[in-house]
Structures are given as structure tokens and as C-alpha cells.
Design a protein around this motif. Sequence first.
Motif, short mmCIF file in Angstrom:
data_model
loop_
_atom_site.label_atom_id
_atom_site.label_comp_id
_atom_site.label_asym_id
_atom_site.label_seq_id
_atom_site.Cartn_x
_atom_site.Cartn_y
_atom_site.Cartn_z
N THR A 51 115.00 -17.65 70.51
CA THR A 51 116.09 -16.83 71.05
C THR A 51 117.42 -17.11 70.37
O THR A 51 118.32 -16.27 70.41
N PRO A 66 116.24 -10.76 75.02
CA PRO A 66 115.60 -9.67 74.27
C PRO A 66 114.64 -10.16 73.18
O PRO A 66 113.66 -9.46 72.88
N HIS A 69 111.51 -10.64 75.52
CA HIS A 69 111.01 -9.45 76.20
C HIS A 69 110.83 -8.26 75.25
O HIS A 69 109.97 -7.40 75.50
N GLY A 70 111.61 -8.21 74.17
CA GLY A 70 111.35 -7.20 73.16
C GLY A 70 110.00 -7.39 72.53
O GLY A 70 109.24 -6.44 72.30
N ALA A 74 107.28 -4.21 73.37
CA ALA A 74 107.21 -3.21 72.30
C ALA A 74 105.79 -2.68 72.14
O ALA A 74 104.83 -3.44 72.05
N HIS A 81 109.70 1.91 68.30
CA HIS A 81 109.73 0.53 68.82
C HIS A 81 109.64 -0.47 67.67
O HIS A 81 110.38 -1.47 67.63
N GLN A 84 112.89 -0.79 65.78
CA GLN A 84 113.90 -1.56 66.51
C GLN A 84 113.61 -3.05 66.45
O GLN A 84 114.53 -3.87 66.34
N LEU A 85 112.33 -3.43 66.53
CA LEU A 85 111.98 -4.85 66.38
C LEU A 85 112.43 -5.36 65.01
O LEU A 85 113.02 -6.44 64.89
N HIS A 88 116.24 -5.82 64.71
CA HIS A 88 116.83 -6.95 65.45
C HIS A 88 116.11 -8.27 65.17
O HIS A 88 116.43 -9.29 65.79
N ILE A 90 112.98 -9.18 65.72
CA ILE A 90 112.13 -9.61 66.83
C ILE A 90 110.67 -9.57 66.40
O ILE A 90 110.19 -8.57 65.85
N ASN A 135 102.36 -4.06 79.33
CA ASN A 135 102.04 -3.71 77.94
C ASN A 135 100.67 -4.24 77.53
O ASN A 135 100.46 -4.63 76.39
#
Length: 509
Positions: A51, A66, A69-70, A74, A81, A84-85, A88, A90, A135
Motif C-alpha cells: 500500500t 485502493p 481492494h482494487g 477488478a 478495469h 485503471q489497475l 495506478h 495495482i 468477485n
Amino acid sequence: MRALVSVSNKAGIVPFVKELVELGVEVISTGGTKSILEENGVQVRGISAVTGFPEILDGRVKTLHPMIHGGLLARRGDAKHQAQLSEHGITPIDLVVVNLYPFKETISKEGTTFEDAIENIDIGGPAMLRASAKNHQDVTVMVDPADYEGVLNEIKESGKTTPETRRRLAAKVFRHTAAYDAMIAGYLTEAVEEAHPESLTVTFEKKQDLRYGENPHQKAAFYEAPLASKFSIASATQLHGKELSYNNINDADTAIQIVKEFTEPAVVAVKHMNPCGVGVGATALEAYQRAYEADPVSIFGGIVAFNTEVDKATAELLHELFLEIIVSPSFSDDALTVLKQKKNLRLMTLEMGDQGGTATRYASIRGGLLVQEEDYAGLDEANITVPTKREPTEKEWEDLKLAWKVVKHVKSNAIVLAKGNQTVGVGAGQMNRVGAAKIAMEQAGEKAVGSALGSDAFFPMDDTVEAAAKAGITAIIQPGGSIRDEDSIKKADEYGIAMVFTGVRHFKH
């Protein structure tokens, strides 16, 4: 593949994670779990390394981020999705192993403070579990060490788990978090003394599958409350015999609830959720002999509960009879030797101490649930009056007390006759009160003469008193409160019967 591991129940976690690492899985973990894994030579990444933020507020905030949890939420097949990962930085998390702060264990301990209980409400854990289970198309999530082996085997075989496994585990997760929240809700609702809240969520834990229900064509299982009273068939220890059935459990529950009424040595025999014989004595043997003599026919194939140890002499008498279950605080070694000769006879021990507090009784109906407090009312809670000209003698009082203790556990309409420290007649579940009385009197026969009669509810007319008088009954205990009480009082006075009003009704449907 990336896995997140954070467990309070450490059973099996070290070998499980070792195998994951050997399979090339990257493992991230939190404080206590991370320490145990590293102490056992398993290298994992800490949550803060993922994190980029330290655990704060004494560990209250560590996974609510995030970057975690991302990775959990996702959708792998959603290009937006995935973009966006990537944007950032992730990394998806594919496998989650989480179980929750020990709230149940905390509130089960004597002396636990409200503050201790609140600190053991998990926040991050349920959030991760719910996100992963939502998910489950892409994420495998586990709360139970029993699932470790199966998941490992699937990963070894194909590099991932099957959709069916992920869905099954997701359902298990939501049951787990629902039960957890139900315990917390129950604890806080009790703390604010709210008896009947706007919504009711209760949880039970599976104790065992049953061969069938009331009848062979009905499927059934036995569940117990997570914080069940020790004074419950769910808390009993089975020493011998075959598995309990649905009907056994119901009958044993009834026997236990009746025998708890007595402080002196007592024995209760139950058949089809009604007592067929209750005896009180100076010893277990004497109490059993009286319970047996109360109805030597109906006790056959029944359940017998003691509130004192079963000794060899009593066991030898019990051995002569076919019984389904014997429940007692303990059995002497000699008694066990005698009783274990019958391989199917279920022998169970149960602590017969103070059950403490109040309890709630649930009754299901199609499409709903009835909820009420247990009926703990005894003569101490009664408003005793004697409306007849004659008051009970000392002996009659003893018989009346016994009848009153037993009748509240008999299906309504209920009548119990008691005499000489034993029941002599029981009339249960009849559509009218005089019908129940006639059954009890017929069972008692000549023993009805000089006995005391207990009724779970008032007499709507004087016909029960008339029948009692003709059978030779000399004392009656009943709630009173009928608009025709005066008719019953006059009839009792006419025959010289002493009648007691309690002001307390004991319907049991």
C-alpha cells in the motif's frame, strides 16, 4: 498469481503458504500472520510494502486501501478495469485467505469488558472477504482451513481453481460474515436491552447431519447457537451409543428442561416430548424407581434424564429396560460398565449447574419465526392464594409443587397428577381440559386417590373439579382467572378439595 493471507485462526496456515510459495505464488500478509510465517522460514511481503502506507490506529487501518481492494475487485476480463489497475500500479490479487478477529471467543470469556468486545470487531477482514467473494469469478477466497488442501490440489493440477469451487467458497464466505455480523448485532442489541428489534438476525453453527427428520423421508440437520447455554442438549457429551436422531434431540431437550426444575435427586422419563414419569427421592435409585413406577409402559423406548450421578445399582435397573438415551451429570465407572453392554444405548453427560440469565425460544412457522422468552416462572414468581375453605396439608403442598413443576412442560391442554414424590398420571395435548384430566386419571387408576392435580391453565367450568373429586383427588393447583372461577371454587368446597391459585399460566404448544 498473488495471494493475500491474514488469519486469526493459524491452524494449517504455515504448510499451506509454504506450498503456495513453492508453486510460485507471491504472498502478501499482515502483522501477526506475517510474523508467524517468517518465523517458520516463509518469506512474504507486508501489507505496508504493497500500500505504501503504514498500519495506523493500533492496526485498525491496514488493508482498507485502493492498492488492496482494487486488486480484489477488478474484473479480469474488463479492459477498462485492467487499464485503471495499470494506471495506478495495482497488481491483481487472485487468492485470499482471511478469517476474522475472535469476537465469539472474546465475548465467551468471563470478565470480558464491553471495550474488549468492541476492539474484537473486525472491519478490514470482512471488507476483504466480501470484496473477494463478490468477485469470485476471478478470485478464490477462503475462511476455513478445511478448504486449504482442496484448493492446493486444484492449483497444482491446473494452475487455478475451478469456477464451481470459487462459487462454493464465495457462498461460504458470505455465510461466515453474516454469522459474524449476527453475533455482533446480537451482542449490541442485548447491551442496549432491546428485546424485539425491527429486524432479527440469528445464527447457528452446524453440529451434525442427521440421518433424517421426524420421519425417514425428511432431511434434517442439528445446529446449535454459537453461545449456547451449557445447560442444553447441544452442550452434552456423548459417551456411548449410536448417533442421535431428530426425535431423540427433541425428547432429550424436553427431559433436560424438566429435570432442571429440581434441586433434590430427580429423574424424568420422556416420550414424544411429554413426560411420562417423574420421580424424586433421596438417591438416584429411589428417584428412578418412582419415575419408572409412574408409567412402566410408556417409559419403554423413552429418554431418561437424571440430575445426579447414575450409580451401579441404578444402572442395573436401567439395563433391564429398552431406552433410547440416558442423560446425567455423570456415571460411575461401574455404571458405565453395565450400561455399555447395550451398544446402541446413548449415554450422555451434561453439567446440571446454574444455567444463568434468560434464554430465548424460537419456533418456526411457514414463512416466519415466533420469538419469546423461555418460561422460567415457578412458584417463587406466583401470586399464591387459596380461595377454598380448606387449605392444603403439608403433604398435599409437596404433591402440588411437584405437579406444578411438571405440568408447565406438558403439551397443552395439560393435567398432571402427583402423589408421594412421583407423577401418577399425565394428560397431554387434549382439545379440552376435562379430556386431559380424564386421561391422567385413567392412567393413575387407584393411585389418583389422595393425589394432587396440576393444571397448566384455568378451568373454564367446574367439570374438571367434579371429575377430580370422583377420582379421589384431594388438592388442585391451577392459575385461576376464569370468569367462572367461582363455580370451580364452590365445587371444590362441596367435595372438601383444597384448591390453590397461582396467577401464572403455563401453556406449551
